[in-house]
Design a protein around this motif. Structure first.
Motif, PDB file in Angstrom:
ATOM      1  N   LEU A  76       0.809  -1.213   0.000  1.00 16.64           N
ATOM      2  CA  LEU A  76       0.000   0.000   0.000  1.00 16.64           C
ATOM      3  C   LEU A  76       0.844   1.265   0.000  1.00 16.64           C
ATOM      4  O   LEU A  76       0.324   2.366  -0.193  1.00 16.64           O
ATOM      5  N   GLN A  77       2.155   1.129   0.204  1.00 15.70           N
ATOM      6  CA  GLN A  77       3.043   2.284   0.142  1.00 15.70           C
ATOM      7  C   GLN A  77       3.442   2.632  -1.292  1.00 15.70           C
ATOM      8  O   GLN A  77       4.073   3.669  -1.531  1.00 15.70           O
ATOM      9  N   ALA A  78       3.062   1.798  -2.256  1.00 19.04           N
ATOM     10  CA  ALA A  78       3.457   2.037  -3.649  1.00 19.04           C
ATOM     11  C   ALA A  78       2.952   3.382  -4.134  1.00 19.04           C
ATOM     12  O   ALA A  78       1.794   3.745  -3.904  1.00 19.04           O
ATOM     13  N   SER A  79       3.808   4.115  -4.820  1.00 18.73           N
ATOM     14  CA  SER A  79       3.454   5.471  -5.236  1.00 18.73           C
ATOM     15  C   SER A  79       2.519   5.498  -6.428  1.00 18.73           C
ATOM     16  O   SER A  79       1.920   6.536  -6.728  1.00 18.73           O
ATOM     17  N   ASP A  80       2.382   4.368  -7.135  1.00 16.40           N
ATOM     18  CA  ASP A  80       1.557   4.375  -8.333  1.00 16.40           C
ATOM     19  C   ASP A  80       0.112   3.967  -8.077  1.00 16.40           C
ATOM     20  O   ASP A  80      -0.676   3.850  -9.012  1.00 16.40           O
ATOM     21  N   LEU A  81      -0.274   3.735  -6.822  1.00 16.48           N
ATOM     22  CA  LEU A  81      -1.669   3.415  -6.534  1.00 16.48           C
ATOM     23  C   LEU A  81      -2.531   4.654  -6.793  1.00 16.48           C
ATOM     24  O   LEU A  81      -2.168   5.766  -6.426  1.00 16.48           O
ATOM     25  N   PRO A  82      -3.695   4.460  -7.407  1.00 19.46           N
ATOM     26  CA  PRO A  82      -4.509   5.608  -7.835  1.00 19.46           C
ATOM     27  C   PRO A  82      -5.244   6.274  -6.673  1.00 19.46           C
ATOM     28  O   PRO A  82      -5.442   5.679  -5.619  1.00 19.46           O
ATOM     29  N   GLU A  83      -5.637   7.501  -6.903  1.00 20.22           N
ATOM     30  CA  GLU A  83      -6.529   8.201  -5.993  1.00 20.22           C
ATOM     31  C   GLU A  83      -7.964   7.970  -6.461  1.00 20.22           C
ATOM     32  O   GLU A  83      -8.287   8.196  -7.622  1.00 20.22           O
ATOM     33  N   ILE A  84      -8.806   7.508  -5.545  1.00 20.08           N
ATOM     34  CA  ILE A  84     -10.187   7.131  -5.873  1.00 20.08           C
ATOM     35  C   ILE A  84     -11.116   7.735  -4.847  1.00 20.08           C
ATOM     36  O   ILE A  84     -10.793   7.787  -3.646  1.00 20.08           O
ATOM     37  N   GLY A 115      -3.801   5.801   3.268  1.00 23.15           N
ATOM     38  CA  GLY A 115      -3.183   7.105   3.383  1.00 23.15           C
ATOM     39  C   GLY A 115      -3.988   8.200   2.709  1.00 23.15           C
ATOM     40  O   GLY A 115      -3.423   9.184   2.229  1.00 23.15           O
ATOM     41  N   GLY A 116      -5.311   8.017   2.653  1.00 20.20           N
ATOM     42  CA  GLY A 116      -6.191   9.013   2.066  1.00 20.20           C
ATOM     43  C   GLY A 116      -6.328   8.938   0.562  1.00 20.20           C
ATOM     44  O   GLY A 116      -7.044   9.747  -0.037  1.00 20.20           O
ATOM     45  N   ARG A 117      -5.691   7.958  -0.063  1.00 19.44           N
ATOM     46  CA  ARG A 117      -5.789   7.860  -1.525  1.00 19.44           C
ATOM     47  C   ARG A 117      -7.111   7.236  -1.985  1.00 19.44           C
ATOM     48  O   ARG A 117      -7.538   7.451  -3.111  1.00 19.44           O
ATOM     49  N   PHE A 118      -7.718   6.434  -1.140  1.00 16.60           N
ATOM     50  CA  PHE A 118      -9.024   5.839  -1.449  1.00 16.60           C
ATOM     51  C   PHE A 118     -10.000   6.416  -0.439  1.00 16.60           C
ATOM     52  O   PHE A 118     -10.000   6.052   0.739  1.00 16.60           O
ATOM     53  N   THR A 119     -10.833   7.321  -0.905  1.00 16.45           N
ATOM     54  CA  THR A 119     -11.780   8.007  -0.035  1.00 16.45           C
ATOM     55  C   THR A 119     -13.195   7.504  -0.294  1.00 16.45           C
ATOM     56  O   THR A 119     -13.622   7.399  -1.454  1.00 16.45           O
ATOM     57  N   ILE A 120     -13.907   7.191   0.780  1.00 18.29           N
ATOM     58  CA  ILE A 120     -15.307   6.779   0.675  1.00 18.29           C
ATOM     59  C   ILE A 120     -16.138   7.731   1.526  1.00 18.29           C
ATOM     60  O   ILE A 120     -15.844   7.946   2.702  1.00 18.29           O
ATOM     61  N   ASN A 121     -17.174   8.297   0.933  1.00 19.11           N
ATOM     62  CA  ASN A 121     -18.036   9.268   1.602  1.00 19.11           C
ATOM     63  C   ASN A 121     -19.364   8.616   1.958  1.00 19.11           C
ATOM     64  O   ASN A 121     -20.160   8.314   1.069  1.00 19.11           O
ATOM     65  N   ALA A 122     -19.591   8.371   3.245  1.00 22.44           N
ATOM     66  CA  ALA A 122     -20.847   7.770   3.691  1.00 22.44           C
ATOM     67  C   ALA A 122     -21.948   8.816   3.700  1.00 22.44           C
ATOM     68  O   ALA A 122     -21.734   9.979   4.051  1.00 22.44           O
TER      69      ALA A 122
END
Length: 411
Positions: A76-84, A115-122
């Motif tokens: 999960l520390q990989a820099s190429d993971l997308p922001e969603i 680290g905030g790259r995958f955000t889910i809004n309830a």
């Protein structure tokens, strides 16, 4: 708690799509974050890694939270993971800090683990889509995620009940054990993919619920005849067989219906939520147990195509956050219900057990429904057979040492 729905058009799905699953190591690690009584013992294994709660933020250096899987944490520390960013529709009003709070907790865990790259809004019920159309909305892709009780959708397909609870079935500990160690998750996920195009994970549990609020005393099964009761789902179907006039009323309308006499009785959840709804102000009797919900699991849903397109690391995060949310909600209810029950008992409410003949007649009616559903649906029968076999295996163990301890402590 449940709200039964009517028939709705289903979205077809690819039956050959792989079933989503959480690695046993990740699941055990997630459970390790919250020590929810005996649940740990029921679900632990030899291959778990050490885990910390990791709730503190660490700025831009990456997520402080851990999944319990060191390899996944490193990935999960990989820099190429997308922001969603996804929206999470729920069935819950915002005032229910227990159940709606569970959806918020799930969303916060996903963000923390990535680290905030995958955000889910309830969002509370009704804000994004109708509160009781979460399954349909995830099916069609109207929302990317949902948090609900699967048995709300028995009007669409009775198989949905099996993901949540079976009346007179297993408690929360037994249910999650069956899911992750008894094959239940694989079976229910395969069914949800095939029938709805949805990936589901258990993500909360209320524990055994109460039997509800009544304005008349129930001395025998004969007293059920003509009773107007708010109780949907399979519990309602069973009580209909015993003469109850079942009413399907949204949670926000229960108080008024009891107050005006439109109904004679209603079930919701348990002491904490029921007290917040102030049902004790408009009824006389509080019955137990809620045999229709001995350990109801809440689910998170994702469209299968959306889930499958995620990086594998994010798929594992969703599964890990769901497992953590399961124990968090159960622990919260077990913390809040005892003082709420004490408050109820201090008032004018009479707390009573259902008579034996009511329990026996209800169990018989439930079995009739289960047999009818299994006879008409081979997929339903496969899951039911697995569930009941697992429950039968647990019975002698739970009924020996654990029951003896509970009986001794209750003396």
């Amino acid at each position: 708690m449940s709200e039964q729905l009517t028939e709705h058009e289903e979205v077809s799905a690819d039956p050959d799509a792989p079933t989503a699953g959480l690695s046993r190591r990740s699941f055990v690690g997630a459970l390790g974050v919250v020590a929810a009584g005996g649940l740990l013992a029921a679900c632990s294994g030899d291959d778990d890694d050490s885990v910390s709660s990791g709730t503190e933020a660490t700025g831009d250096s990456g997520p402080a939270a851990t999944t319990g899987d060191a390899d996944l944490d490193e990935a999960l520390q990989a820099s190429d993971l997308p922001e969603i960013e996804w929206d999470l529709a729920t069935s819950w009003p915002i005032v229910l800090d227990t159940i709606y709070g569970g959806a918020e907790f799930f969303a916060s865990r996903v963000s923390a683990l990535t680290g905030g790259r995958f955000t889910i809004n309830a969002a509370p019920g009704g804000e994004l889509v109708p509160a009781l159309e979460i399954l349909q909305s995830v099916q069609t892709g109207a929302v990317q995620a949902g948090h609900t009780a699967s048995y709300y959708y028995v009007g669409i397909d009775p198989i949905t009940q099996l993901s949540t609870a079976i009346p007179f079935g297993m408690n929360a500990r037994g249910h999650i054990s069956w899911m992750y160690e008894g094959g239940g998750l694989e079976l229910t996920q395969a069914a949800f993919r095939d029938r709805f195009g949805v990936v589901n994970f258990p993500a909360g549990n209320t524990g055994c619920q109460m039997g509800g609020w009544f304005n008349k005393e129930i001395n025998s099964v004969d007293d059920l005849g003509g009773l107007r009761m708010r109780i949907p789902g399979m519990g309602g179907q069973a009580l209909e067989k015993l003469g109850v006039s079942v009413q399907v009323i949204p949670g926000g309308e229960i108080y008024q219906s009891l107050e005006t006499g439109a109904i004679d009785a209603a079930e919701w959840v348990g002491p904490y939520d029921d007290l917040n709804q102030e049902f004790n102000k408009v009824t006389q009797f509080y019955y137990y147990p809620g045999w229709w919900e001995p350990g109801p699991s809440l689910d998170v849903y994702f469209p299968a195509d959306e889930f499958d397109s995620l990086p594998q690391e994010y798929q594992e995060v969703l599964a890990s956050a769901a497992a953590h949310s399961y124990t968090q909600m159960l622990a919260k209810y077990d913390t809040l219900n005892p003082p709420a029950l004490a408050t109820i008992k201090e008032g004018d409410i009479t707390v009573l057990p259902f008579p034996d003949d009511v329990m026996e007649a209800s169990a018989g009616a439930v079995q009739e429904i289960l047999d009818e559903n299994a006879a008409s649906d081979a997929g339903y029968k496969e899951i039911l057979d697995s569930y009941q076999a697992y429950q039968a295996g647990l019975g002698p163990w739970f009924g020996l040492a654990e029951k003896a301890m509970l009986d001794f402590l209750a003396e």
